[in-house]
Design an enzyme around this catalytic site. Structure first.
Site, short mmCIF file in Angstrom:
data_model
loop_
_atom_site.label_atom_id
_atom_site.label_comp_id
_atom_site.label_asym_id
_atom_site.label_seq_id
_atom_site.Cartn_x
_atom_site.Cartn_y
_atom_site.Cartn_z
N ARG A 234 5.09 10.99 -2.51
CA ARG A 234 4.75 10.67 -1.13
C ARG A 234 5.96 10.92 -0.22
NH1 ARG A 234 4.61 4.56 1.35
NH2 ARG A 234 3.90 5.17 3.41
N ALA B 42 2.99 -0.62 4.96
CA ALA B 42 2.49 -0.62 6.34
C ALA B 42 1.99 -2.00 6.79
CB ALA B 42 1.37 0.40 6.47
N GLU C 249 12.39 -9.40 2.64
CA GLU C 249 11.63 -8.23 3.08
C GLU C 249 12.43 -6.98 2.73
OE1 GLU C 249 10.80 -8.25 7.29
OE2 GLU C 249 10.26 -6.12 7.28
N HIS D 113 12.49 -2.57 2.49
CA HIS D 113 11.92 -1.23 2.76
C HIS D 113 12.88 -0.19 2.23
CE1 HIS D 113 9.02 -3.12 5.37
NE2 HIS D 113 10.02 -3.81 5.89
N PRO E 168 0.79 -1.22 0.00
CA PRO E 168 0.00 0.00 0.00
C PRO E 168 0.83 1.28 0.00
CG PRO E 168 -0.07 -1.05 2.15
CD PRO E 168 0.57 -2.03 1.21
N ASN E 169 0.33 2.23 -0.75
CA ASN E 169 0.87 3.59 -0.85
C ASN E 169 2.17 3.70 -1.64
OD1 ASN E 169 -1.24 4.82 0.80
ND2 ASN E 169 -0.32 3.67 2.48
N ARG F 298 12.96 4.80 12.64
CA ARG F 298 11.74 5.61 12.56
C ARG F 298 10.85 5.36 13.79
NH1 ARG F 298 9.13 5.01 6.86
NH2 ARG F 298 8.02 6.87 7.62
#
Ligand code: DQA
Length: 147
Positions: free
Chosen positions: A18, A77, A98, A100, A10-11, A107
């Site tokens: 963004r 997310a 995984e 990112h 998502p996003n 964060r």
């Protein structure tokens, strides 16, 4: 030739606009092009996909089981919430990396927990768009070692 899936959650369709201070200005289609060019250079087949919907991501992981040798997953997310994605990864018996763009451990505290890390073969985070090609190298090298 090895076949890998690069799956985005998502996003991530909004990359480029963004929160550029966190995620950079590279768009998802820039990243896709970069991955396709790199795939040719390292002789792998690459499929690239994105969904904002958790169930669609589960379906894409199930479909990969039949057709791919491994997956690079930026679950956005859902990384921090999804038992369904955890279970899908555990079920498909494919190596999953995984990924990112940002360093999730530098964060907010809610990003420090990943439901995916325990079932992934490894985690790449904090290198921005470059993480995608790093993950491709890592996955191909894992597949070579495993065979
Ligand atoms: C992200 C990190 C997640 O915490 C966040 O929800 C995202 C993007 C990253 O690529 O840095 O959507 O997965």
């Amino acid at each position: 030739m090895r076949s890998i899936l690069i799956l985005n959650g998502p996003n991530l369709n909004l990359l480029g606009t963004r929160q550029p201070e966190v995620y950079g200005t590279t768009t998802l289609s820039d990243i896709e092009e970069m991955c396709r060019t790199y795939a040719q250079a390292i002789s792998v087949n690459v499929a690239f996909d994105q969904s904002n919907h958790e169930g669609d991501l589960v379906d894409a992981l199930h479909a990969a089981r039949e057709t791919k040798d491994g997956v690079i997953l930026n679950a956005g997310a859902y990384t921090h919430t999804s038992v369904a994605l955890h279970d899908a990864i555990a079920s498909i018996e494919l190596p999953v990396i995984e990924l990112h763009l940002s360093n999730i451990h530098a964060r907010e505290a809610f990003r420090h927990r990943s439901f995916l890390s325990p079932v992934a073969i490894g985690l790449i985070c904090g290198f921005g768009a470059r993480g995608y090609t790093l993950a491709m190298d890592a996955l191909v090298s894992h597949l070579e070692t495993a065979s």
